[in-house]
Design a protein around this motif. Structure first.
Motif, short mmCIF file in Angstrom:
data_model
loop_
_atom_site.label_atom_id
_atom_site.label_comp_id
_atom_site.label_asym_id
_atom_site.label_seq_id
_atom_site.Cartn_x
_atom_site.Cartn_y
_atom_site.Cartn_z
N GLU A 100 0.83 -1.21 0.00
CA GLU A 100 0.00 0.00 0.00
C GLU A 100 0.87 1.26 0.00
O GLU A 100 0.54 2.26 -0.64
CB GLU A 100 -0.92 0.01 1.22
CG GLU A 100 -1.94 -1.12 1.23
CD GLU A 100 -1.41 -2.35 1.95
OE1 GLU A 100 -2.25 -3.19 2.34
OE2 GLU A 100 -0.18 -2.49 2.12
N LEU B 38 1.30 4.31 -2.93
CA LEU B 38 1.26 5.74 -2.67
C LEU B 38 2.51 6.44 -3.21
O LEU B 38 2.42 7.54 -3.76
CB LEU B 38 1.12 5.99 -1.17
CG LEU B 38 -0.23 5.61 -0.55
CD1 LEU B 38 -0.15 5.67 0.97
CD2 LEU B 38 -1.33 6.53 -1.06
N TYR C 85 2.44 9.44 -6.28
CA TYR C 85 2.86 10.82 -6.02
C TYR C 85 3.75 11.33 -7.15
O TYR C 85 4.51 10.57 -7.75
CB TYR C 85 3.60 10.87 -4.68
CG TYR C 85 4.07 12.23 -4.24
CD1 TYR C 85 3.17 13.28 -4.09
CD2 TYR C 85 5.41 12.46 -3.96
CE1 TYR C 85 3.60 14.54 -3.68
CE2 TYR C 85 5.85 13.71 -3.53
CZ TYR C 85 4.94 14.74 -3.39
OH TYR C 85 5.38 15.97 -2.98
N PRO D 226 1.92 3.10 5.04
CA PRO D 226 1.44 4.39 4.52
C PRO D 226 1.55 5.52 5.53
O PRO D 226 1.92 6.65 5.18
CB PRO D 226 -0.02 4.10 4.15
CG PRO D 226 -0.01 2.66 3.77
CD PRO D 226 0.96 2.01 4.72
N CYS E 218 2.62 12.78 0.45
CA CYS E 218 2.61 11.55 -0.35
C CYS E 218 1.30 10.79 -0.16
O CYS E 218 0.78 10.18 -1.09
CB CYS E 218 3.77 10.64 0.03
SG CYS E 218 5.40 11.35 -0.23
N VAL E 219 0.77 10.83 1.04
CA VAL E 219 -0.46 10.11 1.35
C VAL E 219 -1.67 10.80 0.75
O VAL E 219 -2.68 10.16 0.43
CB VAL E 219 -0.62 9.96 2.88
CG1 VAL E 219 -1.90 9.23 3.22
CG2 VAL E 219 0.58 9.23 3.47
N THR F 18 -2.37 12.01 -2.23
CA THR F 18 -2.25 12.16 -3.68
C THR F 18 -3.44 11.65 -4.46
O THR F 18 -3.47 11.75 -5.68
CB THR F 18 -1.00 11.40 -4.19
OG1 THR F 18 -1.08 10.05 -3.73
CG2 THR F 18 0.27 12.05 -3.69
N LEU G 249 -7.51 4.87 0.14
CA LEU G 249 -6.34 4.04 -0.15
C LEU G 249 -6.71 2.97 -1.16
O LEU G 249 -5.91 2.64 -2.05
CB LEU G 249 -5.82 3.41 1.14
CG LEU G 249 -4.53 2.60 1.02
CD1 LEU G 249 -3.41 3.46 0.46
CD2 LEU G 249 -4.15 2.03 2.37
N VAL H 291 -6.39 4.50 -4.62
CA VAL H 291 -5.01 4.68 -5.06
C VAL H 291 -4.39 3.34 -5.46
O VAL H 291 -3.78 3.20 -6.52
CB VAL H 291 -4.17 5.33 -3.94
CG1 VAL H 291 -2.70 5.37 -4.33
CG2 VAL H 291 -4.67 6.74 -3.67
#
Length: 324
Positions: free
Chosen positions: A215, A219, A223, A250, A257-258, A260, A273, A276
């Motif tokens: 995960e 991420l 990004y 994450p 970054c998280v 995005t 999540l 993504v």
């Protein structure tokens, strides 16, 4: 700045098509004495490319001398590059060799070449044309055998058109031009780079961190990394320092970054999540033409991990579901 550099080839991490193209040119040009201009955004690894060229060249056992042209005022840069004679200016109590003399028989790497003044440009042109320099305040010419590799994050062609960079110098510098791709254009290299930095910082800090959760990898790949490889390196160093798990999760990543995912991934502005991960895994599967082994390699995970990931997030591994 003037120390003799390790002549071993630096490790350049990347298996993407853009990086393979760059490394192919590096291999070809290294054996020549041609001047090279390396262009690319800040943080893309331009100095690493320059070091790789030097390390693969016949000059590898001679000095590699890096110079940050943007960090020095015009007068200081001129004295650093070309040296000076005693009495040339206040404080010049002794003759001093310049960096071009220090780099004799080796390579001088001029970073941020677009920042140098027109006066320094004229003197640099003389180095490239005549293979000689004159120290500041001196009249005697000094022969130098030095390969010049220059780098910039600016458009030198536009600077030339605007009269801020000499056209003749631009052509001298750009005998061979290398364009280093930004990290967002080589996303398949992100898992490889992240794993490399994780190993480096886990070892340097004696931290028992052995991997990155799928995960978190998703991420990282989602990004855009405006700071490129340098920003990714700092993000992984931070995660290694902060995580309380044997794998980077994450929540160990920088908040930017998280955050995005696009708004369509979840109600309101909340990050999904699942969205993504699903979008990223589908993109990698399409790039791998639905070859599960290749997709797992591009994701930087074992194939069993890919199957667990797809099961957890309800991702269909068949091509028929490629629109999901």
């Amino acid at each position: 700045m003037t120390r003799r550099e390790d002549c071993r080839a630096p490790r350049i991490v990347g298996a993407s098509r853009p990086m393979r193209d760059v490394l192919e040119i590096v291999a070809r040009v290294a054996r020549t004495r041609s001047t090279v201009l390396i262009q690319g955004e800040t943080g893309t690894g331009k100095e690493l490319i320059a070091r790789a060229i030097h390390a693969a060249s016949p000059r590898a056992v001679r000095p590699f001398v890096p110079v940050d042209c943007s960090a020095l005022a015009e007068g200081v840069l001129e004295s650093e590059l070309f040296g000076h004679v005693r009495g040339a200016f206040t404080g010049a109590v002794l003759d001093k060799r310049g960096l071009f003399e220090t780099a004799h028989a080796g390579t001088c790497f001029l970073d941020e070449i677009g920042e140098i003044s027109t006066c320094v440009q004229a003197k640099l042109l003389r180095v490239l044309q005549e293979r000689e320099i004159k120290r500041v305040g001196g009249t005697a010419s000094v022969d130098v055998d030095v390969r010049v590799i220059a780098a910039t994050n600016r458009d030198l062609g536009a600077l030339t058109d605007g009269g801020r960079f000499r056209e003749d110098l631009f052509y001298r510098l750009s005998v061979v031009t290398l364009q280093v791709p930004p990290l967002r254009d080589r996303r398949e290299d992100i898992p490889l780079l992240a794993d490399h930095f994780l190993r480096v910082y886990a070892a340097a800090n004696a931290r028992p961190v052995s991997g990155i959760a799928p995960e978190a990898v998703a991420l990282l790949v989602a990004y855009d990394w405006p700071g490129n490889i340098r920003e990714l390196e700092h993000a992984i160093e931070r995660a290694v320092a902060l995580t309380t798990s044997p794998v980077v999760r994450p929540e160990d990543l920088p908040p930017k970054c998280v955050g995005t995912a696009s708004p369509s991934d979840a109600p309101g502005s909340a990050l999904s999540l699942r969205g993504v991960v699903t979008r990223h895994v589908h993109r990698v599967l399409r790039e791998a033409r639905w070859n599960k082994k290749l997709a797992a390699q591009l994701l930087g995970v074992h194939r069993r991990t890919l199957y667990r990931l797809t099961k957890r997030y309800g991702i269909n591994l068949s091509e028929r579901d490629s629109h999901g």
